[in-house]
Design an enzyme around this catalytic site. Structure first.
Site, PDB file in Angstrom:
ATOM      1  N   HIS A   1      -7.931   7.899   7.474  1.00  0.00           N
ATOM      2  CA  HIS A   1      -7.680   6.508   7.826  1.00  0.00           C
ATOM      3  C   HIS A   1      -7.396   6.312   9.307  1.00  0.00           C
ATOM      4  CE1 HIS A   1      -7.351   5.904   3.471  1.00  0.00           C
ATOM      5  NE2 HIS A   1      -7.541   4.631   3.727  1.00  0.00           N
ATOM      6  N   GLY A   2      -7.001   7.351  10.016  1.00  0.00           N
ATOM      7  CA  GLY A   2      -6.767   7.179  11.435  1.00  0.00           C
ATOM      8  C   GLY A   2      -6.113   8.391  12.066  1.00  0.00           C
TER       9      GLY A   2
END
Length: 464
Positions: free
Chosen positions: A316-317
């Site tokens: 996700h990041g």
């Protein structure tokens, strides 16, 4: 070019649908590829070549795997996966890794500060799934580059998913029906997703910004921040998925559902079977099961769970809050299975549902706040143990002001509207045939008004 933009809604989409409808069946993949590349080039001119490079590499490796057979193709599989993963790691995680190395070794390597290519997390996972499926024998290698490139660059789900496996659309790439009914149903689904994004998610985002910017510091204001963000993420991402599925249906494709009313879940394991289904399926098929799944010793199963959820968070990041978020849910899933799962199953349904919502909301507090201390302080305020007052004049004012929106969001997170529509269809199909396009027109009109009058608000998942 966002789906929720005037440019897309009133220029790109009408032109595409008209050209696509006028294109003979043999040319539809070419039309789809041309418009998809234009769509991506509009937002990422340079990175369009990166997308084409990853696509071409996976196509060639797929052909070589098919030609050489499984026993002699491990090198081609490794090459395809390595190119895709190294591309993702370089553009998404290079600065994150540089920061870690600088901290550990007291070096001063400057960050690259490269802009993140749009949709790279999604199209890289799709190309990996293709070559792995060809290697396993689950999919036949595509002989022609055109249909494969149309699949890998398909604009409806290119930027923010869902992750569409090649096996899902392989037959429809060869030939698909393109009917007025598909277009009508697909565009209605698209408009519903647009309304979820513009009319609900964007307004919840405004409430979230207000709650975070408030100096009141009350328990209620903390809960307004947490609940508004949790609902915003759901309506933002499920809205985008609805738009992608609707556009696919309008073109004759049938993508798999990506959300199944996850906020109705009664356990965290159930929640993750209903939330972002395509991502969960990808990690299960291409990481969890190859690691041994649950058919191993308890210690190795624990290792597998933590690896999968570490990767899920990192996907996700490139930030520690995403890693902690992933491991948080991994630990909760382990506890559900090994500690209190049976007690949870025997508990009343309402308590199980409340438990799930509390755990999920706390998780999204971690997800939202890059500063771990900021997330922890918000959780402390929500608990009531920080010494902050329960409510204040400002929080009560915004609770009243956004009460209708919050109620609509809570109802919209249930299948109530869907079930009412299906019941009405069974009793009065002709009325539904009239109401559906009228409702779509009303939603489109309201969304257009909001888009013209409001500031820019991109999809949350474009950041991830």
């Amino acid at each position: 070019m966002l789906f929720s933009s005037i440019t897309f809604l009133y220029f790109f989409l009408p032109v595409f649908l008209l050209c696509y409808a006028c294109t003979p069946p043999r040319g539809k993949n070419l039309a789809l590829l041309a418009f998809s590349l234009f769509f991506y080039f509009w937002g990422e001119p340079i990175y369009t070549f990166l997308l084409l490079g990853v696509t071409g590499c996976s196509f060639v490796c797929g052909r070589m795997i098919h030609k050489n057979g499984r026993t002699r193709s491990r090198g081609w599989l490794a090459a395809s996966v390595a190119v895709s993963l190294l591309t993702l790691m370089f553009f998404k995680y290079a600065d994150f890794l540089i920061g870690i190395c600088n901290g550990l070794f007291n070096t001063r390597v400057p960050p690259l500060k490269l802009p993140l290519p749009l949709g790279i997390s999604f199209y890289v996972f799709q190309t990996i799934s293709y070559t792995v499926d060809v290697y396993r024998g689950d999919a036949g290698a595509q002989k022609s580059l055109l249909p494969y490139a149309a699949y890998a660059t398909m604009f409806p789900q290119l930027l923010a998913g869902p992750i569409v496996r090649y096996t899902t659309v392989a037959d429809e790439l060869k030939g698909r029906r393109h009917t007025l009914e598909d277009v009508g149903q697909g565009m209605f689904r698209f408009v519903v997703g647009l309304a979820k994004k513009v009319l609900i998610a964007n307004q919840l985002g405004e409430l979230n910004r207000i709650a975070h910017g408030s100096a009141e510091g009350s328990v209620m204001m903390a809960w307004l921040a947490a609940v508004s963000f949790t609902l915003q993420v759901y309506f933002d991402f499920s809205g985008y998925s609805d738009m992608a599925l609707g556009l696919g249906r309008a073109m004759g494709f049938h993508f798999l559902e990506n959300f199944d009313y996850p906020l109705l879940s009664k356990s965290i394991s159930e929640f993750w079977r209903r939330w972002h289904i395509s991502l969960g399926t990808w990690f299960r098929e291409y990481l969890y099961i190859p690691l041994g799944g649950n058919r191993v010793s308890r210690l190795k199963w624990l290792r597998n769970i933590l690896i999968v959820w570490f990767c899920t968070g990192l996907w996700h990041g490139a930030s520690w809050n995403f890693v902690v978020w992933g491991l948080y849910f991994g630990v909760v899933l382990v506890l559900e299975r090994m500690v209190y799962g049976r007690a949870l199953e025997r508990a009343p349904a309402l308590l199980r549902h409340i438990y799930t919502l509390l755990v999920v909301t706390a998780g999204f507090v971690i997800f939202e706040n890059e500063s771990m201390s900021g997330g922890w302080m918000l959780l402390l305020r929500m608990s009531g143990f920080s010494g902050a007052p329960f409510a204040g004049a400002e929080s009560l004012y915004y609770l009243r002001s956004y009460a209708v929106l919050l109620a609509a969001a809570c109802l919209g997170a249930t299948p109530l509207a869907r079930d009412l529509a299906r019941g009405l269809w069974r009793r009065l199909p002709r009325l539904v045939n009239v109401l559906q396009p009228a409702l779509a027109g009303l939603f489109l009109l309201l969304c257009t008004g909001y888009l013209i009058d409001s500031s820019f608000s991109p999809f949350l998942y474009f950041r991830f």
